[in-house]
Design a protein around this motif. Structure first.
Motif, PDB file in Angstrom:
ATOM      1  N   ARG A   1      -3.599  11.383  11.291  1.00 18.57           N
ATOM      2  CA  ARG A   1      -3.581  10.413  11.931  1.00 18.57           C
ATOM      3  C   ARG A   1      -3.948  10.779  13.581  1.00 18.57           C
ATOM      4  NH1 ARG A   1      -4.262   7.505   7.513  1.00 18.57           N
ATOM      5  NH2 ARG A   1      -2.217   7.293   6.317  1.00 18.57           N
ATOM      6  N   ILE A   2      -2.939  11.297  14.238  1.00 22.05           N
ATOM      7  CA  ILE A   2      -3.211  11.387  15.875  1.00 22.05           C
ATOM      8  C   ILE A   2      -4.351  12.272  16.027  1.00 22.05           C
ATOM      9  CG2 ILE A   2      -1.935  12.662  17.701  1.00 22.05           C
ATOM     10  CD1 ILE A   2       0.614  11.879  16.171  1.00 22.05           C
ATOM     11  N   PHE A   3      -4.720  13.326  15.591  1.00 25.13           N
ATOM     12  CA  PHE A   3      -5.733  14.256  15.627  1.00 25.13           C
ATOM     13  C   PHE A   3      -7.175  13.649  15.262  1.00 25.13           C
ATOM     14  CE2 PHE A   3      -3.851  18.891  15.585  1.00 25.13           C
ATOM     15  CZ  PHE A   3      -3.186  18.327  16.663  1.00 25.13           C
ATOM     16  N   VAL A   4      -6.995  12.405  14.880  1.00 26.53           N
ATOM     17  CA  VAL A   4      -8.132  11.564  14.554  1.00 26.53           C
ATOM     18  C   VAL A   4      -8.548  10.542  15.804  1.00 26.53           C
ATOM     19  CG1 VAL A   4      -9.423   9.755  13.038  1.00 26.53           C
ATOM     20  CG2 VAL A   4      -8.127  11.663  12.135  1.00 26.53           C
TER      21      VAL A   4
ATOM     22  N   PHE B   1     -13.583   6.514   9.962  1.00 25.56           N
ATOM     23  CA  PHE B   1     -12.468   7.306  10.271  1.00 25.56           C
ATOM     24  C   PHE B   1     -11.216   6.980   9.627  1.00 25.56           C
ATOM     25  CE2 PHE B   1     -15.160   6.744  14.497  1.00 25.56           C
ATOM     26  CZ  PHE B   1     -15.496   8.179  14.381  1.00 25.56           C
ATOM     27  N   SER B   2     -10.937   5.743   8.971  1.00 26.72           N
ATOM     28  CA  SER B   2      -9.741   5.842   8.445  1.00 26.72           C
ATOM     29  C   SER B   2      -9.725   6.592   7.075  1.00 26.72           C
ATOM     30  CB  SER B   2      -9.472   4.104   7.952  1.00 26.72           C
ATOM     31  OG  SER B   2     -10.533   3.613   7.419  1.00 26.72           O
ATOM     32  N   THR B   3     -10.870   6.571   6.355  1.00 28.12           N
ATOM     33  CA  THR B   3     -11.038   7.321   5.280  1.00 28.12           C
ATOM     34  C   THR B   3     -10.937   8.939   5.415  1.00 28.12           C
ATOM     35  OG1 THR B   3     -12.768   5.902   4.427  1.00 28.12           O
ATOM     36  CG2 THR B   3     -12.654   8.033   3.321  1.00 28.12           C
ATOM     37  N   ILE B   4     -11.611   9.316   6.502  1.00 28.83           N
ATOM     38  CA  ILE B   4     -11.221  10.674   6.912  1.00 28.83           C
ATOM     39  C   ILE B   4      -9.871  10.875   7.100  1.00 28.83           C
ATOM     40  CG2 ILE B   4     -11.745  12.310   8.837  1.00 28.83           C
ATOM     41  CD1 ILE B   4     -14.565  11.138   9.445  1.00 28.83           C
ATOM     42  N   SER B   5      -9.344  10.035   7.923  1.00 32.91           N
ATOM     43  CA  SER B   5      -7.776  10.202   8.114  1.00 32.91           C
ATOM     44  C   SER B   5      -6.969  10.055   6.876  1.00 32.91           C
ATOM     45  CB  SER B   5      -7.121   8.786   9.082  1.00 32.91           C
ATOM     46  OG  SER B   5      -6.031   8.951   9.318  1.00 32.91           O
ATOM     47  N   ASP B   6      -7.152   9.285   5.957  1.00 34.49           N
ATOM     48  CA  ASP B   6      -6.282   9.246   4.650  1.00 34.49           C
ATOM     49  C   ASP B   6      -6.785  10.666   3.937  1.00 34.49           C
ATOM     50  OD1 ASP B   6      -5.465   6.720   5.029  1.00 34.49           O
ATOM     51  OD2 ASP B   6      -6.674   5.774   3.525  1.00 34.49           O
ATOM     52  N   ARG B   7      -7.710  11.235   3.935  1.00 37.17           N
ATOM     53  CA  ARG B   7      -7.871  12.496   3.318  1.00 37.17           C
ATOM     54  C   ARG B   7      -7.337  13.659   4.042  1.00 37.17           C
ATOM     55  NH1 ARG B   7     -14.580  12.446   1.862  1.00 37.17           N
ATOM     56  NH2 ARG B   7     -14.348  10.755   0.273  1.00 37.17           N
ATOM     57  N   LEU B   8      -7.222  13.687   5.146  1.00 34.21           N
ATOM     58  CA  LEU B   8      -6.498  14.616   5.960  1.00 34.21           C
ATOM     59  C   LEU B   8      -4.993  14.365   5.832  1.00 34.21           C
ATOM     60  CD1 LEU B   8      -8.526  14.658   9.428  1.00 34.21           C
ATOM     61  CD2 LEU B   8      -8.472  16.432   7.725  1.00 34.21           C
ATOM     62  N   TYR B   9      -4.656  13.084   5.722  1.00 33.57           N
ATOM     63  CA  TYR B   9      -2.970  12.953   5.689  1.00 33.57           C
ATOM     64  C   TYR B   9      -2.670  13.239   4.166  1.00 33.57           C
ATOM     65  CZ  TYR B   9       1.307  10.452   5.683  1.00 33.57           C
ATOM     66  OH  TYR B   9       2.695  10.102   5.506  1.00 33.57           O
ATOM     67  N   HIS B  10      -3.547  13.137   3.288  1.00 35.30           N
ATOM     68  CA  HIS B  10      -3.159  13.504   1.912  1.00 35.30           C
ATOM     69  C   HIS B  10      -3.250  14.866   1.797  1.00 35.30           C
ATOM     70  CE1 HIS B  10      -2.946  12.803  -2.536  1.00 35.30           C
ATOM     71  NE2 HIS B  10      -3.926  13.732  -2.627  1.00 35.30           N
ATOM     72  N   LYS B  11      -4.034  15.707   2.400  1.00 31.13           N
ATOM     73  CA  LYS B  11      -4.279  16.978   2.248  1.00 31.13           C
ATOM     74  C   LYS B  11      -2.993  17.631   3.004  1.00 31.13           C
ATOM     75  CE  LYS B  11      -7.542  21.073   2.913  1.00 31.13           C
ATOM     76  NZ  LYS B  11      -8.869  21.197   3.414  1.00 31.13           N
ATOM     77  N   THR B  12      -2.686  17.436   4.328  1.00 35.38           N
ATOM     78  CA  THR B  12      -1.798  18.017   5.116  1.00 35.38           C
ATOM     79  C   THR B  12      -0.216  17.334   5.197  1.00 35.38           C
ATOM     80  OG1 THR B  12      -2.297  16.742   6.977  1.00 35.38           O
ATOM     81  CG2 THR B  12      -3.525  18.430   6.656  1.00 35.38           C
ATOM     82  N   LYS B  13      -0.183  16.043   4.654  1.00 39.68           N
ATOM     83  CA  LYS B  13       1.134  15.477   4.699  1.00 39.68           C
ATOM     84  C   LYS B  13       1.693  15.371   5.934  1.00 39.68           C
ATOM     85  CE  LYS B  13       0.916  14.739   0.283  1.00 39.68           C
ATOM     86  NZ  LYS B  13       0.735  13.638  -0.461  1.00 39.68           N
ATOM     87  N   SER B  14       0.864  15.067   7.034  1.00 44.30           N
ATOM     88  CA  SER B  14       1.165  15.446   8.328  1.00 44.30           C
ATOM     89  C   SER B  14       0.507  14.172   9.165  1.00 44.30           C
ATOM     90  CB  SER B  14       0.714  16.444   8.981  1.00 44.30           C
ATOM     91  OG  SER B  14       0.910  16.647  10.471  1.00 44.30           O
ATOM     92  N   VAL B  15       1.447  13.379   9.866  1.00 46.41           N
ATOM     93  CA  VAL B  15       0.919  12.079  10.646  1.00 46.41           C
ATOM     94  C   VAL B  15       0.260  12.758  11.940  1.00 46.41           C
ATOM     95  CG1 VAL B  15       2.994  11.948  12.000  1.00 46.41           C
ATOM     96  CG2 VAL B  15       1.584   9.986  11.466  1.00 46.41           C
TER      97      VAL B  15
ATOM     98  N   LEU C   1       0.809  -1.091   0.034  1.00 45.75           N
ATOM     99  CA  LEU C   1      -0.012   0.038  -0.105  1.00 45.75           C
ATOM    100  C   LEU C   1       0.875   1.259  -0.012  1.00 45.75           C
ATOM    101  CD1 LEU C   1      -2.575  -0.932   2.600  1.00 45.75           C
ATOM    102  CD2 LEU C   1      -3.160  -0.785   0.406  1.00 45.75           C
ATOM    103  N   PRO C   2       0.407   2.312  -0.896  1.00 49.03           N
ATOM    104  CA  PRO C   2       1.109   3.532  -0.886  1.00 49.03           C
ATOM    105  C   PRO C   2       0.668   4.316   0.661  1.00 49.03           C
ATOM    106  CG  PRO C   2      -0.682   3.903  -2.277  1.00 49.03           C
ATOM    107  CD  PRO C   2      -0.477   2.249  -1.890  1.00 49.03           C
ATOM    108  N   LYS C   3       1.407   5.360   0.937  1.00 45.91           N
ATOM    109  CA  LYS C   3       1.124   5.872   2.412  1.00 45.91           C
ATOM    110  C   LYS C   3      -0.309   6.524   2.479  1.00 45.91           C
ATOM    111  CE  LYS C   3       5.588   6.371   4.500  1.00 45.91           C
ATOM    112  NZ  LYS C   3       6.594   7.341   5.245  1.00 45.91           N
ATOM    113  N   GLU C   4      -0.654   7.021   1.275  1.00 48.41           N
ATOM    114  CA  GLU C   4      -1.888   7.694   1.226  1.00 48.41           C
ATOM    115  C   GLU C   4      -3.027   6.966   1.214  1.00 48.41           C
ATOM    116  OE1 GLU C   4       0.613   8.111  -0.930  1.00 48.41           O
ATOM    117  OE2 GLU C   4       1.207  10.189  -0.757  1.00 48.41           O
ATOM    118  N   LYS C   5      -2.800   5.555   1.033  1.00 50.02           N
ATOM    119  CA  LYS C   5      -3.944   4.648   1.137  1.00 50.02           C
ATOM    120  C   LYS C   5      -3.743   3.923   2.479  1.00 50.02           C
ATOM    121  CE  LYS C   5      -5.987   5.634  -2.882  1.00 50.02           C
ATOM    122  NZ  LYS C   5      -7.373   6.047  -2.891  1.00 50.02           N
ATOM    123  N   LEU C   6      -2.780   4.031   3.278  1.00 47.26           N
ATOM    124  CA  LEU C   6      -2.903   3.054   4.421  1.00 47.26           C
ATOM    125  C   LEU C   6      -3.891   2.904   5.187  1.00 47.26           C
ATOM    126  CD1 LEU C   6       1.018   3.578   5.779  1.00 47.26           C
ATOM    127  CD2 LEU C   6       0.039   1.585   4.861  1.00 47.26           C
ATOM    128  N   GLY C   7      -4.660   4.307   5.563  1.00 47.43           N
ATOM    129  CA  GLY C   7      -5.656   3.960   6.563  1.00 47.43           C
ATOM    130  C   GLY C   7      -6.876   3.058   6.087  1.00 47.43           C
TER     131      GLY C   7
END
Length: 431
Positions: A296-299, A278-292, A131-137
Motif C-alpha cells: 500500500r504505502i510504496f504505491v 494502482f489499486s489492482t497493483i496494490s492488491d497484487r503486491l499486498y497479496h504477494k508480500t502480505k505487507s501493508v 470485502l476480504p483484505k486481499e480485495k480491499l484495494g
C-alpha cells in the motif's frame, strides 16, 4: 481455502454498486458549484476571494460531521446514517435554487458540507465489511471511483443544463436523483453484522495487534497522522479541481464552451482509470508480500510525488493541451490517497472502530478542502494577473503533495505490519 476467502459474494457487489452510486451523486453535488462558478459569480457579483470562501465553507462542518457520522454508524449502523445524510444534502440542493445573495449561498454550502461530511468514510466503512483484505484495494476503488466518475459523468449533463436552462436547473436535477437513490438504498441494503468467526479471529489475534486494536493509540499514532496529512494534501488538490479548474480553463486558457464541456470531464476520467490501475497493483503486491508497507504505502508515496511534479509544471507551460494534460495528471495522481488511505487503515485498526477511524481520517483530510480553495482565490485576487495567481496556487498545491506524500513514503512504518500476514492467516483459518 485462501481462494475462497478472497472471493466476493454477489450481494457484496450489489452493495458496492450502490455505494459507488452514492459517491457519484455526492461528487456531482460538489461539482455543480464549480461548473456554475462563472454565471453564479456574475449574477451575485462575487470577487475571486469571495468565491474562494464559497469553496472553503463547504468544509466548515464537514470534518465535524464526518467524525460524528462515523461514531453514529458504529452505534446504529451505516444504513440509517447514510440514508439520513443523503436526505439532508438533497434538500439543500433544492433550497439552493432560491439563492439570491452571497450570505445565502454560504449557508447552503455549509449545510451541504455537513450533510456530505460522513459520506465517503461511511461508504468505505460499509464496503470494507463485505470485502476480504486481499480485495480491499480494488473493492474500495470501485466505490471511490464514483467520485471522479460522478464529476466526469455529470460534467457534460450539468454544463448543458447550466448553459441552456440556467444554473438552478442543475441543482434541481441532483436533488431529485438523491431522493431516488434513498428509496433504492432503503429497499435493498441490509446491515452486515460482524460474524462470530470474525470476532473470534480478531480476539485470537489481539495479542499481535494490541496497539492497533486500541482506538486512541491508532488515532494519535505517527502513522495515522502522516496518512491523514497525505489525505489533507489530496483534498487540497481535489477541491481545487472541483472549485477552480473549470474557471481556470475558461478564464485563463480561454477554452470555448464546446471544448470546455469535454475537457472538464477529462481529469475525472483519468482519476477513475488511475485508481483502478494502482489499486489492482496494490492488491497484487499486498497479496504477494502480505505487507501493508510494500503493498500500500510504496504505491501511495511515489504516485503522490508524480502528482506534485505535474502540478508544478502544469500552469507554467504555454500550450493549452500540455497544460490540460499536466494539470489533469496532477489532480489524478493527487487523489490516490482516497483509496490507499482507507485500505491502510483497515490493516491498522480493529474492525469495531472502523467507522470512527475512517471518520477521523476524512475529518482531517477534509481540512485541505477548507484551506485550498480560499488560498487559491487569495492568490488569484492578489497576484499581478489571474494567470499568475493560478500558477502560484497550483505550484503550492504541488509542494504540499510533495511534502506529505514524501512523509508517508519515507516514514510510515507500522510496528506490527510484519505481523499482518499472521493476522490474515489466523482470520483465513477461522473463515
Amino acid at each position: 481455502m485462501g481462494e475462497k476467502k478472497s472471493s466476493v459474494s454477489k450481494r457484496a457487489w450489489v452493495i458496492i454498486f450502490l455505494l459507488f452510486l452514492l459517491t457519484v451523486i455526492s461528487n456531482a453535488d460538489k461539482a455543480i458549484v464549480g461548473f456554475a462558478s462563472v454565471p453564479i459569480m456574475k449574477e451575485l457579483g462575487l470577487s475571486p476571494e469571495q468565491w474562494g470562501v464559497v469553496g472553503s465553507v463547504f468544509f466548515l462542518l464537514y470534518s465535524l460531521s464526518a467524525v460524528l457520522g462515523g461514531s453514529l454508524a458504529d452505534k446504529i449502523g451505516a444504513k440509517k446514517v447514510i440514508a439520513g445524510m443523503v436526505a439532508v444534502w438533497s434538500i439543500v440542493q433544492f433550497s439552493t435554487i432560491f439563492v439570491s445573495s452571497f450570505s445565502y449561498l454560504l449557508v447552503t454550502r455549509i449545510i451541504l458540507g455537513a450533510g456530505e461530511g460522513p459520506s465517503y468514510a461511511l461508504a468505505m466503512t460499509a464496503a470494507s465489511k463485505y470485502l476480504p483484505k486481499e480485495k480491499l484495494g480494488i473493492g474500495l476503488t470501485m466505490v471511490s471511483v464514483g467520485g471522479p466518475l460522478g464529476v466526469a459523468i455529470s460534467a457534460p449533463v450539468l454544463m448543458h443544463l447550466i448553459m441552456s436552462y440556467g444554473w438552478r436547473s442543475a441543482f434541481i436535477t441532483t436533488g431529485v436523483v438523491g431522493f431516488l437513490w434513498i428509496l433504492v438504498w432503503l429497499w435493498i441494503a441490509k446491515e452486515k453484522a460482524v460474524t462470530d468467526t470474525e470476532l473470534a479471529a480478531e480476539k485470537d489475534s489481539s495479542h499481535i495487534v494490541s496497539n492497533e486494536s486500541k482506538f486512541t493509540s491508532a488515532l494519535f499514532s505517527k502513522n495515522f497522522i502522516f496518512v491523514a496529512l497525505c489525505g489533507f494534501a489530496t483534498y487540497w488538490s481535489f477541491t481545487i479541481g472541483l472549485n477552480w479548474l473549470p474557471n481556470y480553463l475558461e478564464n485563463v486558457r480561454h477554452l470555448n464552451e464546446g471544448t470546455l464541456k469535454i475537457v472538464v470531464a477529462l481529469p475525472w476520467i483519468m482519476i477513475t482509470l488511475s485508481q483502478i490501475i494502482f489499486s489492482t497493483i496494490s492488491d497484487r503486491l499486498y497479496h504477494k508480500t502480505k505487507s501493508v508497507v510494500k503493498g500500500r504505502i510504496f504505491v501511495l508515496g511515489p504516485v503522490m510525488l508524480a502528482g506534485a511534479v505535474s502540478y508544478f509544471f502544469g500552469a507554467m507551460v504555454s500550450s493549452n493541451i500540455l497544460a490540460i494534460v499536466l494539470l489533469s495528471l496532477g489532480l489524478t495522481f493527487g487523489c490516490i490517497t482516497l483509496v490507499m488511505g482507507p485500505a491502510i487503515l483497515v490493516d491498522l485498526v480493529s474492525h469495531k472502530h472502523q467507522g470512527k477511524i475512517q471518520g477521523w481520517f476524512m475529518a482531517l483530510t477534509s481540512l485541505g478542502g477548507i484551506v485550498g480553495p480560499y488560498v487559491t482565490g487569495y492568490f488569484i485576487e492578489h497576484s499581478a494577473s489571474p494567470a499568475a495567481g493560478f500558477q502560484h496556487a497550483f505550484q503550492l498545491c504541488g509542494l504540499i503533495l510533495l511534502v506529505f506524500g514524501g512523509l508517508v513514503w519515507l516514514a510510515v512504518r507500522p510496528k506490527k505490519s510484519e505481523n499482518s500476514a499472521l493476522l490474515n492467516a489466523n482470520t483465513s483459518k477461522v473463515l
